[in-house]
Write a protein that holds these residues in place. Sequence first.
Motif, PDB file in Angstrom:
ATOM      1  N   VAL A  21       8.852  18.152  -3.657  1.00  0.00           N
ATOM      2  CA  VAL A  21       8.638  16.827  -4.251  1.00  0.00           C
ATOM      3  C   VAL A  21       8.676  15.762  -3.163  1.00  0.00           C
ATOM      4  O   VAL A  21       7.830  14.870  -3.118  1.00  0.00           O
ATOM      5  CB  VAL A  21       9.689  16.540  -5.344  1.00  0.00           C
ATOM      6  CG1 VAL A  21       9.562  15.119  -5.856  1.00  0.00           C
ATOM      7  CG2 VAL A  21       9.556  17.543  -6.473  1.00  0.00           C
ATOM      8  N   TRP A  22       9.640  15.867  -2.264  1.00  0.00           N
ATOM      9  CA  TRP A  22       9.715  14.898  -1.166  1.00  0.00           C
ATOM     10  C   TRP A  22       8.466  14.961  -0.308  1.00  0.00           C
ATOM     11  O   TRP A  22       7.963  13.935   0.164  1.00  0.00           O
ATOM     12  CB  TRP A  22      10.946  15.153  -0.295  1.00  0.00           C
ATOM     13  CG  TRP A  22      12.219  14.670  -0.900  1.00  0.00           C
ATOM     14  CD1 TRP A  22      13.241  15.440  -1.320  1.00  0.00           C
ATOM     15  CD2 TRP A  22      12.595  13.324  -1.169  1.00  0.00           C
ATOM     16  NE1 TRP A  22      14.241  14.651  -1.836  1.00  0.00           N
ATOM     17  CE2 TRP A  22      13.868  13.354  -1.754  1.00  0.00           C
ATOM     18  CE3 TRP A  22      11.971  12.098  -0.969  1.00  0.00           C
ATOM     19  CZ2 TRP A  22      14.538  12.202  -2.142  1.00  0.00           C
ATOM     20  CZ3 TRP A  22      12.640  10.942  -1.359  1.00  0.00           C
ATOM     21  CH2 TRP A  22      13.900  11.001  -1.933  1.00  0.00           C
ATOM     22  N   GLY A  23       7.944  16.157  -0.078  1.00  0.00           N
ATOM     23  CA  GLY A  23       6.739  16.305   0.725  1.00  0.00           C
ATOM     24  C   GLY A  23       5.533  15.637   0.085  1.00  0.00           C
ATOM     25  O   GLY A  23       4.773  14.927   0.748  1.00  0.00           O
ATOM     26  N   VAL A  24       5.361  15.834  -1.221  1.00  0.00           N
ATOM     27  CA  VAL A  24       4.224  15.228  -1.926  1.00  0.00           C
ATOM     28  C   VAL A  24       4.366  13.710  -1.945  1.00  0.00           C
ATOM     29  O   VAL A  24       3.398  12.976  -1.703  1.00  0.00           O
ATOM     30  CB  VAL A  24       4.112  15.798  -3.356  1.00  0.00           C
ATOM     31  CG1 VAL A  24       3.108  15.016  -4.174  1.00  0.00           C
ATOM     32  CG2 VAL A  24       3.742  17.265  -3.307  1.00  0.00           C
ATOM     33  N   VAL A  25       5.564  13.217  -2.221  1.00  0.00           N
ATOM     34  CA  VAL A  25       5.786  11.763  -2.243  1.00  0.00           C
ATOM     35  C   VAL A  25       5.514  11.173  -0.871  1.00  0.00           C
ATOM     36  O   VAL A  25       4.888  10.115  -0.747  1.00  0.00           O
ATOM     37  CB  VAL A  25       7.219  11.443  -2.720  1.00  0.00           C
ATOM     38  CG1 VAL A  25       7.556   9.986  -2.492  1.00  0.00           C
ATOM     39  CG2 VAL A  25       7.386  11.807  -4.182  1.00  0.00           C
ATOM     40  N   TRP A  26       5.969  11.851   0.178  1.00  0.00           N
ATOM     41  CA  TRP A  26       5.754  11.348   1.535  1.00  0.00           C
ATOM     42  C   TRP A  26       4.272  11.295   1.881  1.00  0.00           C
ATOM     43  O   TRP A  26       3.806  10.343   2.514  1.00  0.00           O
ATOM     44  CB  TRP A  26       6.515  12.202   2.531  1.00  0.00           C
ATOM     45  CG  TRP A  26       6.457  11.647   3.910  1.00  0.00           C
ATOM     46  CD1 TRP A  26       5.725  12.110   4.950  1.00  0.00           C
ATOM     47  CD2 TRP A  26       7.119  10.482   4.384  1.00  0.00           C
ATOM     48  NE1 TRP A  26       5.901  11.316   6.056  1.00  0.00           N
ATOM     49  CE2 TRP A  26       6.766  10.308   5.734  1.00  0.00           C
ATOM     50  CE3 TRP A  26       7.996   9.572   3.809  1.00  0.00           C
ATOM     51  CZ2 TRP A  26       7.245   9.263   6.498  1.00  0.00           C
ATOM     52  CZ3 TRP A  26       8.472   8.534   4.579  1.00  0.00           C
ATOM     53  CH2 TRP A  26       8.097   8.390   5.899  1.00  0.00           C
ATOM     54  N   TYR A  31      -0.680   7.961   2.632  1.00  0.00           N
ATOM     55  CA  TYR A  31      -2.019   7.532   2.200  1.00  0.00           C
ATOM     56  C   TYR A  31      -2.027   6.042   1.868  1.00  0.00           C
ATOM     57  O   TYR A  31      -2.934   5.307   2.261  1.00  0.00           O
ATOM     58  CB  TYR A  31      -2.479   8.314   0.971  1.00  0.00           C
ATOM     59  CG  TYR A  31      -2.835   9.757   1.226  1.00  0.00           C
ATOM     60  CD1 TYR A  31      -3.253  10.200   2.476  1.00  0.00           C
ATOM     61  CD2 TYR A  31      -2.759  10.696   0.209  1.00  0.00           C
ATOM     62  CE1 TYR A  31      -3.569  11.515   2.698  1.00  0.00           C
ATOM     63  CE2 TYR A  31      -3.078  12.022   0.419  1.00  0.00           C
ATOM     64  CZ  TYR A  31      -3.487  12.430   1.667  1.00  0.00           C
ATOM     65  OH  TYR A  31      -3.811  13.724   1.882  1.00  0.00           O
ATOM     66  N   GLY A  32      -1.007   5.600   1.131  1.00  0.00           N
ATOM     67  CA  GLY A  32      -0.919   4.178   0.787  1.00  0.00           C
ATOM     68  C   GLY A  32      -0.784   3.295   2.018  1.00  0.00           C
ATOM     69  O   GLY A  32      -1.365   2.214   2.087  1.00  0.00           O
ATOM     70  N   LEU A  33      -0.030   3.766   3.005  1.00  0.00           N
ATOM     71  CA  LEU A  33       0.134   3.007   4.246  1.00  0.00           C
ATOM     72  C   LEU A  33      -1.199   2.827   4.959  1.00  0.00           C
ATOM     73  O   LEU A  33      -1.548   1.714   5.365  1.00  0.00           O
ATOM     74  CB  LEU A  33       1.124   3.726   5.161  1.00  0.00           C
ATOM     75  CG  LEU A  33       1.269   3.156   6.566  1.00  0.00           C
ATOM     76  CD1 LEU A  33       2.000   1.826   6.520  1.00  0.00           C
ATOM     77  CD2 LEU A  33       2.001   4.128   7.464  1.00  0.00           C
ATOM     78  N   TRP A  34      -1.964   3.900   5.084  1.00  0.00           N
ATOM     79  CA  TRP A  34      -3.237   3.810   5.804  1.00  0.00           C
ATOM     80  C   TRP A  34      -4.264   2.993   5.029  1.00  0.00           C
ATOM     81  O   TRP A  34      -5.036   2.242   5.629  1.00  0.00           O
ATOM     82  CB  TRP A  34      -3.780   5.208   6.101  1.00  0.00           C
ATOM     83  CG  TRP A  34      -2.994   5.894   7.166  1.00  0.00           C
ATOM     84  CD1 TRP A  34      -2.153   6.945   7.016  1.00  0.00           C
ATOM     85  CD2 TRP A  34      -2.923   5.537   8.548  1.00  0.00           C
ATOM     86  NE1 TRP A  34      -1.584   7.272   8.213  1.00  0.00           N
ATOM     87  CE2 TRP A  34      -2.046   6.434   9.178  1.00  0.00           C
ATOM     88  CE3 TRP A  34      -3.524   4.549   9.324  1.00  0.00           C
ATOM     89  CZ2 TRP A  34      -1.747   6.369  10.532  1.00  0.00           C
ATOM     90  CZ3 TRP A  34      -3.235   4.492  10.664  1.00  0.00           C
ATOM     91  CH2 TRP A  34      -2.360   5.387  11.256  1.00  0.00           C
ATOM     92  N   ILE A  35      -4.267   3.104   3.713  1.00  0.00           N
ATOM     93  CA  ILE A  35      -5.196   2.307   2.910  1.00  0.00           C
ATOM     94  C   ILE A  35      -4.854   0.827   3.021  1.00  0.00           C
ATOM     95  O   ILE A  35      -5.735  -0.024   3.180  1.00  0.00           O
ATOM     96  CB  ILE A  35      -5.184   2.794   1.451  1.00  0.00           C
ATOM     97  CG1 ILE A  35      -5.839   4.176   1.361  1.00  0.00           C
ATOM     98  CG2 ILE A  35      -5.884   1.802   0.533  1.00  0.00           C
ATOM     99  CD1 ILE A  35      -5.661   4.847   0.021  1.00  0.00           C
ATOM    100  N   THR A  36      -3.569   0.496   2.960  1.00  0.00           N
ATOM    101  CA  THR A  36      -3.145  -0.894   3.083  1.00  0.00           C
ATOM    102  C   THR A  36      -3.461  -1.453   4.462  1.00  0.00           C
ATOM    103  O   THR A  36      -3.913  -2.597   4.598  1.00  0.00           O
ATOM    104  CB  THR A  36      -1.632  -1.008   2.812  1.00  0.00           C
ATOM    105  OG1 THR A  36      -1.353  -0.431   1.540  1.00  0.00           O
ATOM    106  CG2 THR A  36      -1.178  -2.445   2.825  1.00  0.00           C
ATOM    107  N   LEU A  37      -3.244  -0.660   5.491  1.00  0.00           N
ATOM    108  CA  LEU A  37      -3.554  -1.099   6.853  1.00  0.00           C
ATOM    109  C   LEU A  37      -5.048  -1.348   7.012  1.00  0.00           C
ATOM    110  O   LEU A  37      -5.460  -2.369   7.584  1.00  0.00           O
ATOM    111  CB  LEU A  37      -3.074  -0.056   7.854  1.00  0.00           C
ATOM    112  CG  LEU A  37      -3.306  -0.369   9.327  1.00  0.00           C
ATOM    113  CD1 LEU A  37      -2.512  -1.606   9.725  1.00  0.00           C
ATOM    114  CD2 LEU A  37      -2.909   0.811  10.184  1.00  0.00           C
TER     115      LEU A  37
END
Length: 91
Positions: A21-26, A31-37
């Motif tokens: 679960v931690w792996g999937v969340v990470w 993905y969210g970090l790169w999209i936001t950047l």
Amino acid sequence: MQLDLLAQGPPQTPQDPPDEVWGVVWVWLQYGLWITLAASILSFIILGALLVLDKNRGEAVSAVGAHVRFLQISLGVMIASGAVTIAGYFV
């Protein structure tokens, strides 16, 4: 015998999810970090292009185009809303 090898016990506490679960969340957070950047870099490129295209650049502030005024206001709101988070980080 096979059931002994495949069986897993519950997590130690309810607050500790399994490592999968931690792996999937990470991965999704990355993905969210790169999209936001990418979106922030693209927005500044668009802002620069609109400032270049503004025909009333050399005139009084009241003569600025509507799209440039909107971008100035939205940039100010973005900076003002991020100030609390940045201040909280340093406190």
